[in-house]
Design an enzyme around this catalytic site. Structure first.
Site, PDB file in Angstrom:
ATOM      1  N   HIS A   1       0.121  -4.066  -2.125  1.00  0.00           N
ATOM      2  CA  HIS A   1       0.808  -2.862  -2.604  1.00  0.00           C
ATOM      3  C   HIS A   1       1.914  -2.399  -1.658  1.00  0.00           C
ATOM      4  CE1 HIS A   1      -1.775  -1.641  -5.997  1.00  0.00           C
ATOM      5  NE2 HIS A   1      -2.762  -2.232  -5.327  1.00  0.00           N
TER       6      HIS A   1
ATOM      7  N   CYS B   1      -0.111  -5.940  -8.119  1.00  0.00           N
ATOM      8  CA  CYS B   1      -1.551  -5.828  -8.370  1.00  0.00           C
ATOM      9  C   CYS B   1      -1.849  -6.036  -9.858  1.00  0.00           C
ATOM     10  CB  CYS B   1      -2.079  -4.495  -7.826  1.00  0.00           C
ATOM     11  SG  CYS B   1      -3.876  -4.454  -7.682  1.00  0.00           S
TER      12      CYS B   1
ATOM     13  N   GLU C   1       4.212  -0.326  -2.291  1.00  0.00           N
ATOM     14  CA  GLU C   1       4.490   1.111  -2.495  1.00  0.00           C
ATOM     15  C   GLU C   1       3.566   1.983  -1.653  1.00  0.00           C
ATOM     16  OE1 GLU C   1       2.751  -0.731  -4.440  1.00  0.00           O
ATOM     17  OE2 GLU C   1       1.196   0.406  -5.487  1.00  0.00           O
TER      18      GLU C   1
END
Lengths: 234, 87
Positions: free
Chosen positions: A203, A86, A205
């Site tokens: 993302h 990002c 994560e």
């Protein structure tokens, strides 16, 4: 295996990345403050999401001058793994470690939603645990994630196979209506020609545990873990 | 000296802000508007020994930080400072 997670003022996904590294993956975690040029022997550097330096002027424009970035550039030159997620992708483009730029979403909206990504390169340190053409379900969360590069750069990326992830539908078909932000060629993530610097808007994560609605992101972290030993960092 | 710098998206770069502003202007009755590009205006006050030296320095500032050459073009004007110049 030691992951370094860079923290700028305004970074917000550092703890999410850190959680996956040490709580989910069980790897060694080292936060790296932006003013500190010492990478502390990390094997993979993550530039996490957020709004480094408030994204003033342009996303990533100020962050690229942080002391830590000079070390990261040298680390990348030596073949070290650098992973921008990002805002981290935006910083890598601003710093010239990756080509192109991320501009305002075509819709002008901040998009926070699940996307499907087709994996076009499964031979990279970041994707070795994925299958080629596999579809990953990974969320995005950004207002400026529309990938742009001039036509010559774009065709070079395509010819060299540097497009790693493309927005697609659930079946892996790359369609205009599966593109959440207006990125050229539905590009969601690219790698440098050497294959050791990856930038991606989605993302991973945020989808590394079942409790969060998906675990596809963990495949990328596991890939890095698996591959790191094979990458020579001088 | 003051540099008045204008940064605009390159013609080849999609500018959704400009398109949206144009639609807004059309709704307000400004149908004659054929295109809008939205950019940035930056004022920089600097010390310089000559206009030429200032021009070189501002050019370097633009190419290194103030504009991203991948997506933006820039131009600027220099103005000798008079009293209370910078707003």
């Amino acid at each position: 295996m030691k992951f370094g997670v860079v923290v700028f003022p305004g970074t917000w996904s550092d703890r999410d990345c850190g959680w996956v590294v040490d709580q989910v993956l069980g790897a060694h975690l080292q936060y790296l403050w932006h003013k500190d040029a010492d990478l502390k022997g990390c094997d993979c550097i993550i530039l996490p999401g957020g709004f480094a330096y408030g994204d003033y002027l342009r996303t990533g424009a100020i962050a690229r001058f942080a002391p830590v970035m000079e070390s990261i550039g040298e680390f990348a030159d030596r073949g070290g793994l650098v992973w921008g997620i990002c805002n981290g992708f935006q910083i890598l483009c601003e710093s010239g470690l990756l080509p192109g730029a991320l501009i305002r979403n075509a819709s002008l909206e901040y998009r926070c939603e699940w996307t499907n990504l087709v994996v076009e390169r499964a031979d990279l340190a970041f994707t070795s645990q994925c299958d080629e053409r596999e579809v990953l379900r990974v969320p995005i969360s950004h207002g400026e994630g529309s990938y742009f590069a001039d036509p010559a750069t774009l065709s070079r990326l395509e010819q060299n196979g540097q497009v790693v992830f493309r927005y697609c539908d659930v079946e892996g078909r790359v369609r205009p209506n599966s593109n959440p932000n207006g990125s050229l060629h539905n590009i969601a993530g690219i790698v440098n020609s050497r294959g050791n610097v990856l930038g991606m808007m989605p993302h991973p994560e945020r989808c590394a545990e079942a409790e969060l609605g998906g675990t596809d992101g963990l495949k990328l972290f596991r890939s890095v873990m698996h591959s790191a030993a094979q990458v020579l960092t001088a | 000296m003051i540099a008045r710098i204008v940064v605009v998206p390159k013609p080849v770069v999609n500018d959704p802000q400009g398109v949206t502003v144009r639609q807004g202007l059309a709704l307000l009755g400004f149908g004659e508007v054929t295109e809008v590009r939205v950019g940035k205006y930056i004022e920089v006050r600097l010390d310089a020994t000559s206009e030429r030296a200032a021009r070189e320095r501002v050019d370097a500032m633009c190419s290194r930080l103030l504009a991203n050459h991948v997506i933006e073009d820039y131009h600027f004007e220099l103005e000798h400072e008079s009293k209370g110049a910078m707003r």
